[in-house]
Write an enzyme that holds these catalytic residues in place. Structure first.
Site, PDB file in Angstrom:
ATOM      1  N   ASP A 158     -10.432  -3.010   0.104  1.00  0.00           N
ATOM      2  CA  ASP A 158      -9.949  -2.925   1.600  1.00  0.00           C
ATOM      3  C   ASP A 158      -9.600  -1.739   2.191  1.00  0.00           C
ATOM      4  O   ASP A 158      -9.596  -1.748   3.120  1.00  0.00           O
ATOM      5  CB  ASP A 158      -8.590  -3.819   1.524  1.00  0.00           C
ATOM      6  CG  ASP A 158      -7.783  -3.528   0.687  1.00  0.00           C
ATOM      7  OD1 ASP A 158      -7.002  -2.720   0.812  1.00  0.00           O
ATOM      8  OD2 ASP A 158      -7.698  -4.062  -0.562  1.00  0.00           O
ATOM      9  N   ASP A 181      -5.605  -0.824  -8.240  1.00  0.00           N
ATOM     10  CA  ASP A 181      -5.149  -1.640  -7.141  1.00  0.00           C
ATOM     11  C   ASP A 181      -6.013  -2.826  -7.461  1.00  0.00           C
ATOM     12  O   ASP A 181      -7.229  -2.945  -6.785  1.00  0.00           O
ATOM     13  CB  ASP A 181      -5.428  -0.904  -5.675  1.00  0.00           C
ATOM     14  CG  ASP A 181      -5.326  -1.933  -4.854  1.00  0.00           C
ATOM     15  OD1 ASP A 181      -4.646  -2.854  -4.915  1.00  0.00           O
ATOM     16  OD2 ASP A 181      -5.568  -1.639  -3.396  1.00  0.00           O
ATOM     17  N   HIS A 239       0.620  -1.275   0.005  1.00  0.00           N
ATOM     18  CA  HIS A 239      -0.013  -0.250   0.170  1.00  0.00           C
ATOM     19  C   HIS A 239       0.930   1.225   0.020  1.00  0.00           C
ATOM     20  O   HIS A 239       0.548   2.339  -0.639  1.00  0.00           O
ATOM     21  CB  HIS A 239      -1.036   0.098   0.900  1.00  0.00           C
ATOM     22  CG  HIS A 239      -1.951  -1.097   0.966  1.00  0.00           C
ATOM     23  ND1 HIS A 239      -2.466  -2.101   1.914  1.00  0.00           N
ATOM     24  CD2 HIS A 239      -2.937  -1.433  -0.175  1.00  0.00           C
ATOM     25  CE1 HIS A 239      -3.324  -2.808   1.390  1.00  0.00           C
ATOM     26  NE2 HIS A 239      -3.674  -2.242   0.077  1.00  0.00           N
TER      27      HIS A 239
END
Ligand code: AG3
Length: 308
Positions: A92, A162, A68
């Site tokens: 997420d 992502d 991340h």
């Protein structure tokens, strides 16, 4: 005599036929088939909680910071003044959390196709899902491909993809039409960052080569950088930075990056301004992937004949 461990639960992501990574599982916390995929949260013995989608490791509590931080900060520190960011996928919340650390960022749109991922994160990954409640974040449960098609020209400084592996419903996020829309909705200095699998994997080597040729044509500049992610296949992971104008190392203002990171540098565990430059230095076997397939990558080294 039976081994005392034989009845204990394990989870394996298979990278090849029978080779993969295995986790000891203490408990299954969540297991649901959504409209798109099977979403599981497992409590592991060594990596904390693990999120999988269709059997693929998306993150563990223990090493998610590498992915991340590295998908977000290199581009954010390169851009002169990143204000508007689009995250495609990332349900997420981990990438969102990192983007929102930057004070220049005014608005982040996060477009996740599967609301079950958001729900699982809210229930089991508080350190990631905190980001959803930031007033600068707008969460859209929608298809990323359609979202970028409909978005206004020049409306984002940075797009971060992502996504899961380029298979099935996520394949569109690695295709030409999607990338063209991304280029259109980015500003003149705009940057696209996408996770791009392991350069160690022969299957992905080919898709990486194809993607670089395509992104080079669409954006003009395309660069790979690497990070070590212990729980992803092969452990060596790549990110792709496609850029209309900025070179990730030559245009990197070290001092500005240090100042920008200062308010939260203590919270970062992987990325820093020195590592920024190092991450774009590639092992020789990775450099060679681009020698035939993607001339734009070699653009800045075109005068040098030292590649062996
Ligand atoms: N997204 C990229 C995961 C790719 C991992 N691939 C695999 N395990 N085969 C991760 C989402 C985290 N926000």
């Amino acid at each position: 005599m039976a081994s005392p461990k034989q009845h204990q639960l394990q989870y394996t992501e298979f990278w090849q036929q029978r080779t993969g990574i295995t986790f000891g599982v203490e408990r299954v916390l969540f297991d649901r088939q959504s409209a798109y995929q099977r979403v599981q949260v497992l409590e592991t013995d060594a990596f904390g909680r693990l999120l999988t989608l269709d059997g693929l490791v998306m993150l563990t509590e223990r090493d998610e910071f590498v992915y991340h931080e590295m998908i977000a900060h290199p581009a954010l520190c390169l851009l002169p003044h990143p204000r508007r960011v689009l995250i495609v996928g990332g349900g997420d919340g981990g990438t969102l959390r990192e983007v929102l650390r930057h004070a220049t960022v005014e608005q982040v749109d996060l477009v996740e196709i599967d609301e079950v991922v958001i729900e699982a994160s809210r229930a089991f990954f508080p350190a990631l899902s905190v980001a959803f409640d930031d007033p600068r974040a707008r969460i859209h449960v929608a298809d990323g491909v359609a979202f970028v098609q409909q978005a206004q020209a020049a409306s984002y400084d940075l797009i971060i993809v992502d996504a899961t592996d380029p298979v099935d419903f996520a394949e569109g996020l690695f295709g030409e039409a999607f990338y063209r829309d991304c280029a259109r909705i980015l500003t003149a200095d705009g940057i696209l960052v996408t996770q791009s699998e392991s350069p160690f994997d022969p299957t992905f080597q080919r898709s990486i080569q194809a993607a670089y040729a395509m992104l080079g044509r669409i954006f003009g500049r395309v660069y790979m950088y690497l990070a070590h992610i212990p729980t992803y296949p092969m452990g060596l992971w790549s990110f792709t930075l496609a850029s209309k104008r900025l070179h990730p190392v030559e245009h990197f203002d070290f001092k500005r990056a240090v100042d920008r990171l200062a308010p939260f540098a203590e919270q970062l565990r992987y990325y820093n301004a020195t590592l920024h430059r190092a991450a774009f230095a590639l092992p020789s076997f990775v450099q060679r992937l681009f020698e035939v397939a993607a001339p734009p990558f070699q653009e800045d080294n075109a005068q040098s004949d030292t590649i062996g």
